[in-house]
Design a protein around this motif. Structure first.
Motif, PDB file in Angstrom:
ATOM      1  N   GLU A 539       0.814  -1.215   0.000  1.00 17.33           N
ATOM      2  CA  GLU A 539       0.000   0.000   0.000  1.00 17.33           C
ATOM      3  C   GLU A 539       0.846   1.263   0.000  1.00 17.33           C
ATOM      4  O   GLU A 539       0.313   2.365  -0.133  1.00 17.33           O
ATOM      5  CB  GLU A 539      -0.926  -0.006   1.221  1.00 17.33           C
ATOM      6  CG  GLU A 539      -1.979  -1.109   1.163  1.00 17.33           C
ATOM      7  CD  GLU A 539      -2.738  -1.237   2.475  1.00 17.33           C
ATOM      8  OE1 GLU A 539      -2.388  -0.477   3.413  1.00 17.33           O
ATOM      9  OE2 GLU A 539      -3.656  -2.079   2.562  1.00 17.33           O
ATOM     10  N   LYS A 540       2.168   1.108   0.174  1.00 13.67           N
ATOM     11  CA  LYS A 540       3.068   2.253   0.207  1.00 13.67           C
ATOM     12  C   LYS A 540       3.646   2.498  -1.180  1.00 13.67           C
ATOM     13  O   LYS A 540       3.882   1.556  -1.946  1.00 13.67           O
ATOM     14  CB  LYS A 540       4.218   2.012   1.199  1.00 13.67           C
ATOM     15  CG  LYS A 540       3.774   1.608   2.599  1.00 13.67           C
ATOM     16  CD  LYS A 540       3.138   2.762   3.335  1.00 13.67           C
ATOM     17  CE  LYS A 540       2.756   2.373   4.750  1.00 13.67           C
ATOM     18  NZ  LYS A 540       2.078   3.472   5.472  1.00 13.67           N
ATOM     19  N   ASN A 541       3.906   3.769  -1.477  1.00  5.54           N
ATOM     20  CA  ASN A 541       4.594   4.075  -2.735  1.00  5.54           C
ATOM     21  C   ASN A 541       6.101   4.073  -2.516  1.00  5.54           C
ATOM     22  O   ASN A 541       6.576   3.890  -1.393  1.00  5.54           O
ATOM     23  CB  ASN A 541       4.121   5.421  -3.304  1.00  5.54           C
ATOM     24  CG  ASN A 541       4.316   6.560  -2.312  1.00  5.54           C
ATOM     25  OD1 ASN A 541       5.297   6.576  -1.554  1.00  5.54           O
ATOM     26  ND2 ASN A 541       3.385   7.513  -2.294  1.00  5.54           N
ATOM     27  N   ALA A 542       6.860   4.271  -3.574  1.00  2.00           N
ATOM     28  CA  ALA A 542       8.321   4.178  -3.497  1.00  2.00           C
ATOM     29  C   ALA A 542       8.892   5.187  -2.514  1.00  2.00           C
ATOM     30  O   ALA A 542       9.850   4.890  -1.783  1.00  2.00           O
ATOM     31  CB  ALA A 542       8.922   4.369  -4.888  1.00  2.00           C
ATOM     32  N   ALA A 543       8.325   6.404  -2.464  1.00  2.00           N
ATOM     33  CA  ALA A 543       8.843   7.429  -1.555  1.00  2.00           C
ATOM     34  C   ALA A 543       8.608   7.034  -0.098  1.00  2.00           C
ATOM     35  O   ALA A 543       9.480   7.223   0.759  1.00  2.00           O
ATOM     36  CB  ALA A 543       8.170   8.769  -1.852  1.00  2.00           C
ATOM     37  N   GLU A 544       7.440   6.447   0.212  1.00  2.00           N
ATOM     38  CA  GLU A 544       7.151   6.025   1.589  1.00  2.00           C
ATOM     39  C   GLU A 544       8.014   4.829   1.997  1.00  2.00           C
ATOM     40  O   GLU A 544       8.424   4.707   3.155  1.00  2.00           O
ATOM     41  CB  GLU A 544       5.670   5.682   1.719  1.00  2.00           C
ATOM     42  CG  GLU A 544       4.748   6.889   1.606  1.00  2.00           C
ATOM     43  CD  GLU A 544       3.279   6.498   1.550  1.00  2.00           C
ATOM     44  OE1 GLU A 544       2.464   7.210   2.147  1.00  2.00           O
ATOM     45  OE2 GLU A 544       2.958   5.480   0.888  1.00  2.00           O
ATOM     46  N   LEU A 545       8.283   3.949   1.051  1.00  2.00           N
ATOM     47  CA  LEU A 545       9.130   2.791   1.360  1.00  2.00           C
ATOM     48  C   LEU A 545      10.583   3.187   1.581  1.00  2.00           C
ATOM     49  O   LEU A 545      11.374   2.402   2.119  1.00  2.00           O
ATOM     50  CB  LEU A 545       9.048   1.764   0.228  1.00  2.00           C
ATOM     51  CG  LEU A 545       7.718   1.019   0.092  1.00  2.00           C
ATOM     52  CD1 LEU A 545       7.749   0.110  -1.131  1.00  2.00           C
ATOM     53  CD2 LEU A 545       7.405   0.204   1.337  1.00  2.00           C
ATOM     54  N   ALA A 546      10.956   4.407   1.161  1.00  2.00           N
ATOM     55  CA  ALA A 546      12.326   4.872   1.386  1.00  2.00           C
ATOM     56  C   ALA A 546      12.577   5.208   2.847  1.00  2.00           C
ATOM     57  O   ALA A 546      13.730   5.378   3.255  1.00  2.00           O
ATOM     58  CB  ALA A 546      12.618   6.089   0.505  1.00  2.00           C
ATOM     59  N   ASP A 547      11.518   5.306   3.653  1.00  2.00           N
ATOM     60  CA  ASP A 547      11.684   5.547   5.086  1.00  2.00           C
ATOM     61  C   ASP A 547      12.469   4.391   5.706  1.00  2.00           C
ATOM     62  O   ASP A 547      12.104   3.219   5.524  1.00  2.00           O
ATOM     63  CB  ASP A 547      10.302   5.657   5.741  1.00  2.00           C
ATOM     64  CG  ASP A 547      10.393   6.109   7.190  1.00  2.00           C
ATOM     65  OD1 ASP A 547      11.225   5.557   7.930  1.00  2.00           O
ATOM     66  OD2 ASP A 547       9.644   7.022   7.568  1.00  2.00           O
TER      67      ASP A 547
END
Length: 951
Positions: A539-547
Motif C-alpha cells: 500500500e506504500k509508494n516508493a517514496a514512503e518505502l524509502a523511510d
C-alpha cells in the motif's frame, strides 16, 4: 669459442636417442609360484573354452578358489586378477555360450569379480545378478565397495524400470547387511543416501551401531540440500526411537523445527526423569509446550519455562565469587588508556557516553539482579536524567538486563518506574519488562498483562516501549495462547498496530511492530501473517518505502521464514512486486534468512554474484559537474549517511525533504538503490555460512576479496558479516582483521568493525580483545559516536562478567536457536544503516535486539532430591573439560575431548569445549553436558564400591 648453433656438423653427432629409439617394455620377473599360478589360470580358461561341458564346473570351482584366496584383503591388485585381465573378453564369450545351469552362474560370479579391474561400467553388478548369489562378503571387502560405487549410476538409469530396481534393491540389501556386520556403517549410509532408501537402515542397524549411524547422518545433514537433509534427520529420529532414546530423538525433532513432533515424543516418554531433561532442552531452545494436562505438569512446566534459570545462574555466580556488581568505569579502566597530553579529552558527561554507560552497566551485570547504578530509586532517577528523551528510554530499559530472567523481583523493581511523570522513563520500563521476560514462559503472562495496555497508547514513545517489549518477551514463543486470533492475543494486537491510523502510530512504531511480529513468529513460515505484512508494504509508494523504518517491517517478514528453506520460495517471488529498489532488497533479505545456518553453497554463490556487480559504468556524472550543480560535495557523504543539517532523530519524511532540498543528478539514486541489496547480500553470506565450520573458513577469504574490491556499501557490511560467523568466538585472525577495519578512513566501516569486535568477543573476557578496545578508546577519543561504540563493545566483551554467550548454537553446536539468530541478525541489519537507526539520537534501543541471544554458558548438574521426591537439587560432580574432538565415522571408542582439565560443577564452557563425567559414579541423562544436566546414581558403581569396602 664457436657455439653449437653455428656448427651443424657437431649437432648431427649427438643423436636424440630417447625420441628416436623406443625403450622396449620391461617384463616383470615372475617367481616360480606366480608363474605356476599364471599357467594354472591359463589352463583353466582353455578348459572352459573346450567343448567338454563336464569339465566346466570343476574348472570354475578351482578358478573361484584361487581368486577368493587372494581377494579377501586387497592392498593392491591381486595376482589372479592381473593374470586374468587379458582373458576377460574371452570369459564373457564363454558365459554367453554356456547353457543355463550352475556352471553359467559360477561363470557369472567370476566375470563379476574380474569386472572390478577389467570390465565395462555396470558389468560388476549385471553379472553379479546373474550369478549364484553366494554371500557377498566371500569375494572380499573391495568387491563389495566396487558394487556400491556402481550402484548409484545403475539405480538412476533404472528410474523408469521398476522390475530392474527390485533386482538392484535385493543386491543393495546384501551390501548393507554386509557393511553393518563389518563396521562399514558409513559406506552403508552413503549407499542408501545415493538411492534415497534410508528407510532400510531401520532393518539392519543394531543397537550397538545406532549411535555411530545417527551421528554420521546428523553430521551430513548440514551439508545436504533441503529436503534431503530432513530425510537424514527423520531417519535418525526413527532409529533413536527404535532403540529407546527419546531425548536424542527429541533433538532431531528440534532440528526439523517440528513442534508437534516434539510434543508427541515428549508425551510418549514414560521415564519422568528423562521427561524433565527433555523439558530443559526444549526450554533452552525456547520451545514452550502446553503441558497442563500431563502428569507432573507443575514440575515439567517449571523446567520447560526456564522460570528457575536465575536461581541456577546465581549459584554459578556465587561459586565463581563474581556476585559483586561492577561499574562501567571498572570495565573501561580508563586510567590505563594511553593519555594524549596535547590531544584534549572527551567530556565524561557527554550524552552519548552516558548512554554507553547505561548499556555497559546492563551488559556487565546482566542476570545478576544487582548493580550499583540503579540499586536505589533516587540513584536510578539521577542516572536516567543524565540522558535526554530517547536516551532516558534506553537507560531505563537497561534495568531489564540486570534483572534478566528474575521475573518476580524484576517486575517489582520496574513497577516503581511505571508511575513517574516522564513518558520516556515509562516507555523504557515497559521495554525492560519485555527484556526480563524474554526466554521465560510464565503461565500468568505478566508481560502481556503489563504491555498490551500501552500498545494502542496515544503517545508514540509508549507504543515504542510496549511494542518492542512484546517482541522481546515472546520471541520464538510458539505457544497457542500467543498465536491464537483473539483480542487478547499478542500477534493480533501487533497486527492491529500495522493497520492503525492514529498519529501516534508513526512509521517508527509500525516498523517495530513488524520486527516484533518477526521475533514472535520466527521460523514458523506463517503465510497469513507474512501476507498481511506484505499487503501493508504494497500500500506504500516508493517514496514512503524509502523511510528507514519500513526496512524493519521487511525484516519481520524475513524472520518469519528464518530457516524454512524451500518454504519461502513462493513468497520471495511475490515480494518482487514491491516498488524497486525496495522489492529486490526485501526478496534478497527473505531468501538469506530462509537459508540461515544451512551453509548452502548455491545461495552463497548467488549472493557473491550480486556483490560482484559494479554500477559506476552507468553514466555517472563527474565530481566536477556535481560541484557545479550542488552546493556541497557529495563525495564526502557516501550512500546511507546523513546529510549535514539533518538530525539523527528526524523521521523518514524529514530526511527525504532534506535530500530534496539539494538537487541531485538522476543516475546517483540508482547506485544508492542497488547498494542496499548488496549490503543485505554480504550479511547473508555470513548468516548462511555461520552454521558450518568449513563454510565459515571459506567465507573469510571471500570477505577479504569483498573488502578490497567491493563497493563502499559492501565494505561497510563486511565487518558485520565477519561477526556473524564468529559470535562469542574471538579467533585471532578475525580479531586482527576487525582491528584493522576499526581504523578505516570510512567512518561507517569503522563503526561497524567496532561493534563486530564486541559481538565476536561477547562474554569471553578475552584479554587480547580488551587490550585492543582500550587502544581504540584512545584512538577515537575525539569522536563521540566511535567512542560510544568502543564502550559498548567493552561491555559486550564482559557480558555477564564473562559467564554468557551470544552464540546461537547449543547441544554440541548441532541445534541453532532461531530467536538467538533473529536477535543477532536484526542488530547487524540495523547497523547497515546505522546513521538512520542505532547511531541516531532515538533508535539506539535497537541494541536490545541482542537480548534473545544472551544465554549462560554454564554446566550445572542436577539430581533428584531424595528428601523431596519429584524435585531436583544441585549436586557437585567431577567433570573433565577439554577441546572437543570430531569423532564422526571413527572406529572403536575414540576420545571425544583433548587437553582436558578436571573441575567440579558448576563450570563454564568456552566455545569449542566439551565436558564429560570424570567418574562412573553418575550417569547423565543427556548425551551432551551443557546447561542444566540431570544425573542419576550408577547402581553398578555403588555395587563395585561396596565390594571394595568389604575387601
Amino acid at each position: 669459442m664457436v657455439s653449437q648453433a653455428q656448427t651443424p656438423d657437431k649437432k648431427e653427432e649427438v643423436p636424440k636417442e630417447k625420441k628416436e629409439v623406443p625403450v622396449p617394455p620391461r617384463r616383470e620377473e615372475l617367481s616360480d609360484d606366480d608363474r605356476k599360478l599364471q599357467d594354472d589360470l591359463n589352463m583353466l580358461v582353455e578348459r572352459l573354452a573346450d567343448s567338454n561341458v563336464a569339465l566346466h564346473t570343476s574348472s570354475l570351482d578351482t578358478m573361484k578358489n584361487l581368486i577368493r584366496a587372494s581377494t579377501t584383503s586387497m592392498t593392491s591388485v591381486p595376482k589372479p586378477l592381473k593374470f586374468m585381465h587379458s582373458h576377460y573378453p574371452k570369459m564373457k564369450e564363454i558365459f554367453h555360450s554356456m547353457s543355463a545351469g550352475k556352471a553359467k552362474q559360477l561363470c557369472a560370479d567370476l566375470v563379476s569379480v574380474l569386472a572390478m579391474t577389467s570390465g565395462d561400467k555396470g558389468d560388476c553388478i549385471n553379472f553379479r545378478l546373474k550369478g549364484m548369489h553366494d554371500p557377498i562378503g566371500d569375494w572380499g571387502h573391495e568387491y563389495v565397495r566396487h558394487l556400491s560405487m556402481e550402484m548409484s549410476d545403475e539405480w538412476k538409469a533404472a528410474a523408469e524400470n521398476p522390475s530392474r530396481r527390485e533386482e538392484l534393491l535385493s543386491l543393495v540389501r546384501h551390501i548393507v547387511g554386509y557393511n553393518m556386520k563389518h563396521n562399514g556403517e558409513v559406506e552403508a549410509c552413503d549407499l542408501l543416501t545415493e538411492i534415497d532408501r534410508l528407510d532400510l537402515l531401520l532393518e539392519y542397524v543394531e543397537e550397538v551401531d545406532h549411535g555411530r549411524v545417527c551421528m554420521y547422518l546428523l553430521s551430513c545433514a548440514p551439508l545436504t540440500p533441503d529436503p534431503d537433509n530432513q530425510v537424514l534427520m527423520r531417519t535418525s529420529k526413527d532409529l533413536y526411537m527404535k532403540f529407546g532414546k527419546p531425548l536424542e530423538a527429541l533433538r532431531c525433532a528440534i532440528m526439523l523445527n517440528d513442534v508437534p513432533l516434539c510434543r508427541d515424543i515428549f508425551l510418549g516418554c514414560d521415564n519422568v526423569l528423562i521427561q524433565k531433561q527433555m523439558a530443559i532442552v526444549l526450554g533452552r531452545h525456547q520451545i514452550f509446550l502446553e503441558l497442563e494436562d500431563v502428569d507432573n505438569a507443575d514440575k515439567l512446566i517449571e523446567l520447560n519455562s526456564n522460570s528457575n534459570l536465575h536461581h541456577y545462574f546465581h549459584s554459578l555466580g556465587r561459586e565463581l565469587d563474581i556476585m559483586e556488581p561492577k561499574t562501567p568505569e571498572g570495565i573501561y579502566k580508563s586510567h590505563l588508556e594511553q593519555s594524549r597530553p596535547f590531544g584534549g579529552s572527551s567530556s565524561a558527561d557527554s550524552p552519548r557516553l552516558n548512554l554507553a554507560a547505561a548499556f555497559v552497566n546492563g551488559f556487565v551485570n546482566c542476570g545478576f539482579s544487582v548493580d550499583k547504578m540503579m540499586s536505589e530509586s533516587d540513584d536510578a532517577n539521577r542516572w536516567f536524567y543524565k540522558n535526554k528523551e530517547y536516551g532516558m528510554l534506553s537507560s531505563a530499559a537497561s534495568q531489564g538486563l540486570v534483572w534478566r530472567w528474575n521475573i518476580d523481583a524484576g517486575l517489582a523493581q520496574c513497577d516503581r518506574f511505571l508511575y513517574v511523570n516522564d513518558d520516556f522513563i515509562k516507555a523504557g520500563t515497559l521495554l525492560a519488562i519485555g527484556i526480563i521476560s524474554s526466554g521465560i514462559q510464565d503461565t500468568c503472562d505478566p508481560a502481556s498483562a503489563l504491555l498490551i495496555d500501552h500498545v494502542h497508547s496515544d503517545r508514540a514513545v509508549m507504543r515504542i516501549g510496549s511494542v518492542f517489549g512484546l517482541g522481546l518477551a515472546y520471541a520464538n514463543s510458539k505457544r497457542h495462547a500467543v498465536l491464537k486470533e483473539e483480542e487478547t492475543g499478542v500477534v493480533y494486537e501487533l497486527k492491529k498496530v500495522l493497520s492503525c491510523t492514529k498519529l501516534s502510530a508513526n512509521n517508527e512504531v509500525k516498523g517495530l511492530a513488524g520486527l516484533s511480529l518477526g521475533f514472535v513468529l520466527v521460523g514458523t513460515a506463517d503465510d497469513a501473517t507474512a501476507m498481511e505484512m506484505l499487503q501493508f508494504l504494497m500500500e506504500k509508494n516508493a517514496a514512503e518505502l524509502a523511510d528507514p523504518n519500513m526496512r524493519f517491517v521487511a525484516l519481520g517478514i524475513a524472520l518469519i521464514f528464518l530457516g524454512t528453506q524451500e518454504k519461502s520460495d513462493v513468497f520471495v517471488e511475490s515480494l518482487r512486486s514491491l516498488p524497486e529498489p525496495f522489492g529486490s532488497m526485501v526478496s534478497t533479505l527473505v531468501d538469506v534468512c530462509a537459508y540461515a545456518g544451512t551453509g548452502n553453497v548455491l545461495k552463497i554463490q548467488k549472493l557473491l554474484h550480486l556483490c560482484s556487480e559494479h554500477y559506476e559504468a552507468k553514466e555517472e556524472p563527474k565530481k566536477s559537474e556535481l560541484r557545479k550543480k550542488a552546493p556541497m560535495s557529495f563525495e564526502r557523504f557516501p550512500s546511507g549517511s546523513r546529510l549535514p543539517g539533518s538530525s539523527g532523530g528526524a523521521s523518514g519524511s524529514q530526511s527525504s525533504s532534506a535530500r530534496r532540498s539539494t538537487p541531485q543528478p538522476q543516475p546517483a539514486p540508482q547506485k544508492e538503490d542497488l547498494s542496499s541489496q548488496q549490503a543485505v547480500a554480504v550479511l547473508g553470506i555470513g548468516l548462511i555460512s555461520m552454521g558450518e565450520e568449513i563454510g565459515s573458513q571459506m567465507s573469510l577469504r571471500t570477505f577479504g576479496h569483498l573488502m578490497r574490491y567491493g563497493e563502499p556499501v559492501i565494505r561497510r557490511a563486511v565487518p558485520l558479516a565477519l561477526s556473524l560467523i564468529s559470535v562469542s568466538n574471538p579467533q585471532l585472525n578475525i580479531l586482527e582483521t576487525l582491528s584493522k577495519y576499526s581504523h578505516d578512513s570510512d567512518a561507517e566501516t569503522a563503526h561497524n568493525a567496532i561493534l563486530a569486535l564486541g559481538l565476536v568477543g561477547a562474554g569471553t573476557n578475552n584479554a587480547r580483545l580488551v587490550s585492543m578496545l582500550r587502544q581504540l578508546a584512545t584512538y577515537h577519543h575525539k569522536d563521540q559516536i566511535s567512542l560510544m561504540l568502543v564502550r559498548i563493545a567493552q561491555g559486550l566483551t564482559h557480558l555477564g562478567k564473562g559467564t554468557m554467550t551470544l552464540n546461537p548454537f547449543h547441544s554440541d553446536r548441532q541445534l541453532m536457536c532461531p530467536a538467538a539468530v533473529a536477535g543477532l541478525f536484526a542488530t547487524c541489519f540495523a547497523f547497515l544503516d546505522g546513521n538512520n537507526s542505532v547511531l541516531s539520537n532515538r533508535q539506539h534501543y535497537l541494541m536490545y535486539c541482542l537480548v534473545p541471544a544472551m544465554q549462560p554458558r554454564h554446566l550445572i548438574t542436577l539430581i533428584e532430591d531424595e528428601d523431596r521426591p519429584g524435585n531436583l537439587k544441585q549436586i557437585n560432580v567431577s567433570v573433565r573439560v577439554g577441546q572437543a574432538v570430531d569423532v564422526v565415522a571413527q572406529a572403536g571408542k575414540p576420545k571425544t575431548i583433548t587437553g582436558f582439565q578436571t573441575h567440579t560443577t558448576p563450570v563454564l564452557l568456552a566455545f569449542g569445549e566439551r565436558a564429560e563425567l570424570a567418574t562412573d559414579e553418575f550417569i547423565p541423562l543427556s548425551p551432551y553436558l551443557e546447561g542444566l544436566v540431570i544425573v542419576k546414581k550408577n547402581p553398578e558403581y555403588e555395587a563395585t564400591s561396596l565390594l571394595r569396602s568389604k575387601k
